[in-house]
Design an enzyme around this catalytic site. Structure first.
Site, PDB file in Angstrom:
ATOM      1  N   LYS A 106      -6.616   1.846   8.603  1.00 53.98           N
ATOM      2  CA  LYS A 106      -6.668   3.172   9.224  1.00 53.98           C
ATOM      3  C   LYS A 106      -7.931   3.336  10.060  1.00 53.98           C
ATOM      4  CE  LYS A 106      -3.922   5.377   5.602  1.00 53.98           C
ATOM      5  NZ  LYS A 106      -3.920   6.334   4.471  1.00 53.98           N
ATOM      6  N   ALA A 111      -9.326   6.104   4.640  1.00 54.70           N
ATOM      7  CA  ALA A 111      -9.179   6.208   3.188  1.00 54.70           C
ATOM      8  C   ALA A 111      -7.709   6.191   2.811  1.00 54.70           C
ATOM      9  CB  ALA A 111      -9.835   7.491   2.676  1.00 54.70           C
ATOM     10  N   ASP A 112      -7.450   5.737   1.602  1.00 54.09           N
ATOM     11  CA  ASP A 112      -6.099   5.787   1.055  1.00 54.09           C
ATOM     12  C   ASP A 112      -6.210   6.013  -0.445  1.00 54.09           C
ATOM     13  OD1 ASP A 112      -3.163   5.350   1.807  1.00 54.09           O
ATOM     14  OD2 ASP A 112      -3.401   4.163  -0.019  1.00 54.09           O
ATOM     15  N   THR A 113      -5.387   6.914  -0.961  1.00 61.07           N
ATOM     16  CA  THR A 113      -5.416   7.269  -2.381  1.00 61.07           C
ATOM     17  C   THR A 113      -4.055   7.017  -3.012  1.00 61.07           C
ATOM     18  OG1 THR A 113      -7.077   8.990  -1.962  1.00 61.07           O
ATOM     19  CG2 THR A 113      -5.839   9.146  -4.030  1.00 61.07           C
ATOM     20  N   GLY A 159      -9.356   3.954  -1.979  1.00 60.83           N
ATOM     21  CA  GLY A 159     -10.092   2.975  -1.198  1.00 60.83           C
ATOM     22  C   GLY A 159     -10.590   3.668   0.053  1.00 60.83           C
TER      23      GLY A 159
END
Length: 192
Positions: free
Chosen positions: A54, A70-72, A107
């Site tokens: 991203k 970010a990724d959750t 992350g």
């Protein structure tokens, strides 16, 4: 905080609110990438790959020097729970989380265009849900809140009453581990 040009590669209002709460100036340039897990990809590898992807995707089409991606995900009994597909999927996820601990894994990656390098990290927080009644699940789904949230819930919103306790970073559960992100931006020289 004074900052060099920072771009948040996310449309999440929660991530924007968290950066704003730290006094960081930034612009938003959401990145749309394929978030499908790779075969045999570990959860931490998954969120780190997406976070950097991203950040780099935003950098490929937006001015700036530092890009935050970010990724959750929610991880429960080995299942990676992203955003629910529909009400039935949200119901399934909330039932699975009911009364059991799970992990929220975010992350994040800060990509420095000038150096063509990224610093990335995954942060894990353990979350403990109370046992949920079907009426609570139905009422929460009816609000529409679960549909754009990993694991079908938002700790800072209508699901706050479902959470008995957490072990770790609260901001991580919201969607961005703020302490670690700020330290990474500082390390890279994005913050003065």
């Amino acid at each position: 905080m004074n900052s060099k040009p920072i771009v948040l590669a996310s449309a999440s209002p929660r991530r924007s609110e968290l950066l704003e709460s730290a006094g960081i100036r930034f612009v938003v340039a959401p990145a749309d990438i394929d978030e499908t897990p790779l075969p045999d990809e570990e959860p931490v590898d998954h969120v780190l790959r997406l976070a950097e992807g991203k950040a780099r995707a935003a950098a490929s089409r937006t001015e700036g020097r530092f890009f935050v991606g970010a990724d959750t995900i929610v991880l429960c009994d080995g299942e990676i729970m992203g955003k629910p597909k529909d009400a039935a999927d949200a119901d399934r996820m909330l039932k699975k989380l009911s009364g059991v601990p799970h992990e929220v894994v975010t992350g994040f990656s800060v990509y420095d265009r000038e150096r063509d390098a990224a610093l990335s990290q995954a942060v894990r927080t353990k979350v403990f849900f109370k046992s949920l009644l079907q009426e609570e699940i139905d009422a929460y789904i009816a609000t529409g809140c679960p549909f754009d949230k990993a694991g079908a819930y938002a700790i800072q919103g209508g699901a706050a009453h479902m959470v008995q306790k957490i072990d770790g970073s609260y901001s991580n559960v919201v969607g961005l581990p703020l302490c670690e992100v700020v330290e990474t931006l500082r390390t890279l020289g994005a913050l003065e």
